[in-house]
Design a protein around this motif. Structure first.
Motif, PDB file in Angstrom:
ATOM      1  N   ALA A 128       0.724  -1.253   0.029  1.00 20.62           N
ATOM      2  CA  ALA A 128      -0.133   0.032   0.060  1.00 20.62           C
ATOM      3  C   ALA A 128       0.986   1.464  -0.481  1.00 20.62           C
ATOM      4  CB  ALA A 128      -0.769  -0.350   1.064  1.00 20.62           C
ATOM      5  N   ALA A 129       0.752   2.153  -0.516  1.00 19.67           N
ATOM      6  CA  ALA A 129       1.021   2.940  -0.862  1.00 19.67           C
ATOM      7  C   ALA A 129       1.818   3.730   0.351  1.00 19.67           C
ATOM      8  CB  ALA A 129       0.597   4.784  -1.437  1.00 19.67           C
ATOM      9  N   ASP A 130       0.915   3.944   1.637  1.00 21.27           N
ATOM     10  CA  ASP A 130       0.862   4.540   3.023  1.00 21.27           C
ATOM     11  C   ASP A 130       1.611   3.317   3.702  1.00 21.27           C
ATOM     12  OD1 ASP A 130      -0.894   3.206   3.035  1.00 21.27           O
ATOM     13  OD2 ASP A 130      -2.710   4.420   3.981  1.00 21.27           O
ATOM     14  N   ALA A 131       2.629   2.203   3.365  1.00 22.76           N
ATOM     15  CA  ALA A 131       2.290   1.414   4.059  1.00 22.76           C
ATOM     16  C   ALA A 131       4.091   1.786   5.166  1.00 22.76           C
ATOM     17  CB  ALA A 131       2.724   0.495   3.389  1.00 22.76           C
ATOM     18  N   GLY A 132       4.298   2.579   4.311  1.00 24.38           N
ATOM     19  CA  GLY A 132       6.207   3.177   5.304  1.00 24.38           C
ATOM     20  C   GLY A 132       6.885   1.641   4.997  1.00 24.38           C
TER      21      GLY A 132
END
Length: 388
Positions: free
Chosen positions: A167-171
């Motif tokens: 996911a793009a916001d997984a870090g």
């Protein structure tokens, strides 16, 4: 204990790094991605989400550090000089770039230090041998080669864990499937293998490597390419299409037949392994895109890779061309993804080159081999097929 791991990406953090952490190693991640290294260096921990039909489990990784190998090579050399284990998950083609700094780290080790365990955890047969060859080829003379060879043990591995796009916001957190295998050749260690409970050390690695590559990788790519032709977006959606699952089952039945004939592996055990692998592909908790799995089709159509490799063994040991694997090759040839450079190049070759040239240059199959003429026909059919 300390391990230096090259490749701080999703596989490095979510598979090898996690197992090294669980084994009690301080893990030093090395990577050229400055943003990723900075994020790891600023964090005290990251989470690995293990997803499967049984639900979700979260593991927290701590006690790691990070080194930017493109700008701080001296620090990386110092880490290798005092490490117990070095692992990689960078891709086989990148091993030649990490070999020189490993050589420098070996040269910096004290003469009385224990031998460094070096294990390339790549989707390739003999990846640690390749890394060792790249390292030795870059040394100036036989004396230096002998000195450094005495300071390291290179052991081949077979690795298996599906790590989808994140996911793009997984870090720096990462999601992986709960299933994994890390099989290591025990023989180079002469009875002194590193203590990594998550790894399985065996006396003969070859059958394990080919079983994995020619079942997991072949099956994964087969589902991706046939799924692409059917318009599926994810692997779990693709394998839910009856024709796609049937194509994968047929291809893997042929790879199992080749594995049984070549290595003497038990056919019933192979059948059970196939079903386990196909079940993993159907895991809807693991969102894995057809486009990701299918990318770089030219590499995947190479002589020793997931299609032509088992097809060559099938022809050699069973005396005929494997129809389902050839059908999978045909599907791979029609994988037309504009954002993937190899896909674009493959479509150009199909537009401009003769089938015999593609079979020879891309697949490494020469005239006179059992596979040659059937593959030429597969290429010719792909050339005349309508665009997807």
């Amino acid at each position: 204990m300390k391990a230096v791991h090259f490749g701080a990406g999703n596989i490095g953090r979510g598979f090898v790094g996690l197992l090294l952490h669980q084994a009690g190693y301080e893990v030093v991640f090395a990577d050229v991605n400055a943003e990723l290294i900075d994020a790891l260096a600023a964090a005290d921990s990251y989470r690995v989400r293990l997803v499967g039909e049984g639900g979700e489990q979260v593991e927290t990784v701590t006690g790691f550090r990070a080194v930017n190998s493109s700008v701080d090579e001296e620090a990386l050399v110092a880490e290798i000089a005092t490490a117990d284990v070095v692992t990689t998950a960078v891709g086989p083609r990148i091993l030649r770039f990490v070999a020189p700094v490993i050589a420098r780290g070996l040269a910096a080790r004290p003469d009385d230090a224990a031998r460094l365990a070096v294990m390339a955890c790549e989707n390739a047969i003999g990846a640690s041998d390749l890394l060792a060859a790249e390292l030795m080829d870059g040394l100036p003379d036989d004396e230096t080669r002998d000195t450094l060879a005495a300071r390291a043990v290179f052991a081949n591995t077979a690795v298996d864990r599906i790590v989808p796009a994140q996911a793009a916001d997984a870090g720096i957190d990462v999601t992986v499937e709960s299933f994994y295998e890390w099989v290591v050749d025990r023989s180079p260690f002469a009875g002194d293998a590193p203590d990594i409970p998550g790894a399985h050390f065996v006396d003969s690695l070859g059958p394990y490597i080919e079983r994995k590559l020619f079942t997991v990788n072949t099956g994964h790519a087969t589902v991706a390419y046939f799924g692409f032709l059917e318009g599926a977006t994810t692997i779990s959606d693709a394998i839910a299409i009856p024709s796609v699952r049937a194509a994968a089952e047929a291809a893997l039945a042929e790879t199992s037949a080749a594995l049984a004939a070549k290595h003497g592996l038990d056919e019933a055990a192979l059948a059970e392994y196939r079903e386990t692998i196909l079940g993993r592909f159907a895991n809807r908790y693991l969102v894995d895109e057809v486009a990701r799995v299918g990318r770089e089709p030219i590499r995947k159509l190479g002589r020793n890779d997931r299609f032509i490799g088992p097809a060559s063994d099938y022809a050699a040991f069973l005396g005929s061309a494997p129809a389902a694997l050839l059908a999978a090759v045909g599907a791979a040839l029609r994988f037309d993804l504009p954002e993937d450079m190899q896909s674009v190049e493959l479509q150009r070759l199909l537009d401009e080159a003769e089938p015999e040239l593609i079979v020879a240059e891309v697949m490494g199959v020469e005239r006179g081999e059992i596979l040659h003429d059937p593959l030429v026909e597969v290429v010719r059919s792909a050339q005349s097929a309508p665009s997807v």
